[in-house]
Design an enzyme around this catalytic site. Structure first.
Site, PDB file in Angstrom:
ATOM      1  N   ARG A 139      52.736  52.114  12.385  1.00 30.91           N
ATOM      2  CA  ARG A 139      52.243  51.963  13.373  1.00 30.91           C
ATOM      3  C   ARG A 139      52.898  52.820  14.645  1.00 30.91           C
ATOM      4  O   ARG A 139      54.252  53.243  15.107  1.00 30.91           O
ATOM      5  CB  ARG A 139      53.191  50.228  13.694  1.00 30.91           C
ATOM      6  CG  ARG A 139      52.072  49.243  14.871  1.00 30.91           C
ATOM      7  CD  ARG A 139      52.033  48.445  14.229  1.00 30.91           C
ATOM      8  NE  ARG A 139      53.677  47.642  14.450  1.00 30.91           N
ATOM      9  CZ  ARG A 139      53.560  47.012  15.316  1.00 30.91           C
ATOM     10  NH1 ARG A 139      53.199  46.426  16.336  1.00 30.91           N
ATOM     11  NH2 ARG A 139      55.327  45.915  15.430  1.00 30.91           N
TER      12      ARG A 139
ATOM     13  N   ILE B 154      54.977  47.378   0.496  1.00 29.73           N
ATOM     14  CA  ILE B 154      55.674  47.373   1.691  1.00 29.73           C
ATOM     15  C   ILE B 154      54.602  48.327   2.635  1.00 29.73           C
ATOM     16  O   ILE B 154      54.975  46.929   4.005  1.00 29.73           O
ATOM     17  CB  ILE B 154      57.134  48.591   1.807  1.00 29.73           C
ATOM     18  CG1 ILE B 154      57.904  48.404   0.757  1.00 29.73           C
ATOM     19  CG2 ILE B 154      57.233  49.011   2.934  1.00 29.73           C
ATOM     20  CD1 ILE B 154      58.900  49.767   0.577  1.00 29.73           C
ATOM     21  N   SER B 155      52.864  48.695   2.070  1.00 27.90           N
ATOM     22  CA  SER B 155      52.387  49.342   2.781  1.00 27.90           C
ATOM     23  C   SER B 155      51.498  47.667   4.520  1.00 27.90           C
ATOM     24  O   SER B 155      51.392  46.756   3.254  1.00 27.90           O
ATOM     25  CB  SER B 155      51.350  49.941   2.192  1.00 27.90           C
ATOM     26  OG  SER B 155      51.805  50.918   1.462  1.00 27.90           O
TER      27      SER B 155
ATOM     28  N   ASP C  54      62.959  41.706   7.063  1.00 27.26           N
ATOM     29  CA  ASP C  54      62.775  41.059   8.272  1.00 27.26           C
ATOM     30  C   ASP C  54      63.942  40.190   8.188  1.00 27.26           C
ATOM     31  O   ASP C  54      65.164  39.770   9.326  1.00 27.26           O
ATOM     32  CB  ASP C  54      62.030  39.907   8.219  1.00 27.26           C
ATOM     33  CG  ASP C  54      60.070  40.338   8.371  1.00 27.26           C
ATOM     34  OD1 ASP C  54      60.560  40.797   8.744  1.00 27.26           O
ATOM     35  OD2 ASP C  54      59.565  40.071   7.440  1.00 27.26           O
TER      36      ASP C  54
ATOM     37  N   HIS D 221      55.301  38.952   6.827  1.00 26.45           N
ATOM     38  CA  HIS D 221      55.686  39.743   7.570  1.00 26.45           C
ATOM     39  C   HIS D 221      54.914  40.159   8.906  1.00 26.45           C
ATOM     40  O   HIS D 221      54.758  41.623   8.213  1.00 26.45           O
ATOM     41  CB  HIS D 221      55.925  40.618   6.274  1.00 26.45           C
ATOM     42  CG  HIS D 221      56.637  42.063   6.620  1.00 26.45           C
ATOM     43  ND1 HIS D 221      57.966  41.902   6.869  1.00 26.45           N
ATOM     44  CD2 HIS D 221      56.038  43.626   6.273  1.00 26.45           C
ATOM     45  CE1 HIS D 221      58.127  43.121   7.077  1.00 26.45           C
ATOM     46  NE2 HIS D 221      57.240  43.572   7.497  1.00 26.45           N
TER      47      HIS D 221
ATOM     48  N   MET E 287      63.413  50.441   7.312  1.00 25.80           N
ATOM     49  CA  MET E 287      62.792  49.750   6.769  1.00 25.80           C
ATOM     50  C   MET E 287      63.498  50.628   5.062  1.00 25.80           C
ATOM     51  O   MET E 287      63.229  49.810   3.731  1.00 25.80           O
ATOM     52  CB  MET E 287      61.102  50.269   7.066  1.00 25.80           C
ATOM     53  CG  MET E 287      60.045  49.850   5.730  1.00 25.80           C
ATOM     54  SD  MET E 287      60.516  48.177   5.713  1.00 25.80           S
ATOM     55  CE  MET E 287      61.008  48.112   3.590  1.00 25.80           C
TER      56      MET E 287
END
Length: 295
Positions: A61, A97-98, A130, A157, A209
């Site tokens: 992002r 995870i994507s 999270d 998520h 992550m």
């Protein structure tokens, strides 16, 4: 994953530059044997024989980008990777995870259904970051050692779909005001944005992550190896709510998700949060299913 003693063989795959990363990682003095594969023609070779496949692929992002902007790029990548998984290692546990996970997990499920290889016990959306954030922020606030802290996080998520259950946090704290719980909840939901902004748009959460992804993959491997009572929060096919997919505590075992656990007692604030996250999560799930069935 190279540091994980349960990993015997580690396959790295990307569209380019993988051999260099593999050479670098292979110098770490842990038992896992490392191979690097680059380009689509090597994807099958990379996947063959895998017990666990971790998918962090896609674009990160950037500032001003919503998780939705990521959707079309990452959804396409996930779809093609899952098609290859169905062909080359249909029995592997898949750790997604994507982003947006709320949509990419349903996409994977649809791809596997079409291929006739879908096993709901073997597909996981990785929501561990999270949980990691909720534990860190809670421990800082109530001033307890973070290693002893546990906080379940349910829902999805992304943003408001992330619902940390601070009422179930251990060790329990009765000193938190409603306002503080709200602030902790919001900080957990906005953790990704906090990192994007702190990096001034030059990246998103990659290091925390990577840690969270390794924690969850390690839990999967412990489950496969028969270690009892491995419980992690993860986004899976679920009948815990009326939604087809939902994140909650899951007991991991030799088959993957051996048991999807219920939500437990929720505070009034959490009940309200649960009801308000459902429409957004439902829409994201449906968006993924529609994308997968487009062609």
């Amino acid at each position: 994953m190279k540091l994980d003693p349960l990993v015997s063989s580690l396959s790295l795959y990307d569209i380019a530059n993988t051999p260099g990363v593999a050479a670098d990682v292979s110098h770490i003095n842990s038992p896992a044997q490392v191979e690097g594969y680059a380009g689509e023609e090597q994807l099958g070779k990379a996947l063959e024989g895998s017990d666990v496949v971790i998918i962090p692929a896609g674009v990160p992002r950037k500032p001003g980008m919503t998780r939705d902007d990521l959707f079309n790029i990452n959804a396409g990548i996930v779809k093609s990777l899952c098609t290859a998984i169905a062909n080359y290692c249909p029995h592997a546990l898949v750790n997604m995870i994507s982003n947006p996970v709320n949509s990419t997990v349903p996409i994977a499920a649809e791809v596997f259904k079409k291929a006739g290889t879908y096993d709901e016990k073997k597909l996981f959306g990785v929501t561990t970051l999270d949980v990691v954030r909720a534990k860190t922020f809670y421990a800082g606030k109530v001033n307890v050692p973070v290693a002893e802290v546990n906080v379940p996080v349910i829902g999805g998520h992304a943003g408001v779909t992330i619902l940390p259950l601070f009422s179930q946090a251990t060790p329990k704290s009765n000193n938190l005001s409603d306002e503080e719980i709200k602030a902790l909840t919001k900080r957990t939901q906005d953790g990704g944005t906090e990192v994007v902004e702190a990096k001034a748009g030059k990246g998103s959460a990659t290091l925390s992550m990577a840690y969270a992804g390794a924690v969850f993959a390690d839990a999967c491997l412990m489950g496969l190896n028969g270690v009892p009572d491995i419980v992690e929060c993860t986004f899976v096919q679920s009948s815990v709510t009326e939604l087809p997919f939902f994140a909650s505590k899951v007991r991991l075992g030799k088959n993957g998700a051996d048991e999807v656990l219920g939500l437990g007692p929720l505070s009034d604030y959490e009940k309200q949060g649960l009801e308000s996250l459902k429409p957004e999560l439902k829409a994201s799930i449906e968006k993924g299913i529609q994308f997968a069935n487009r062609s």
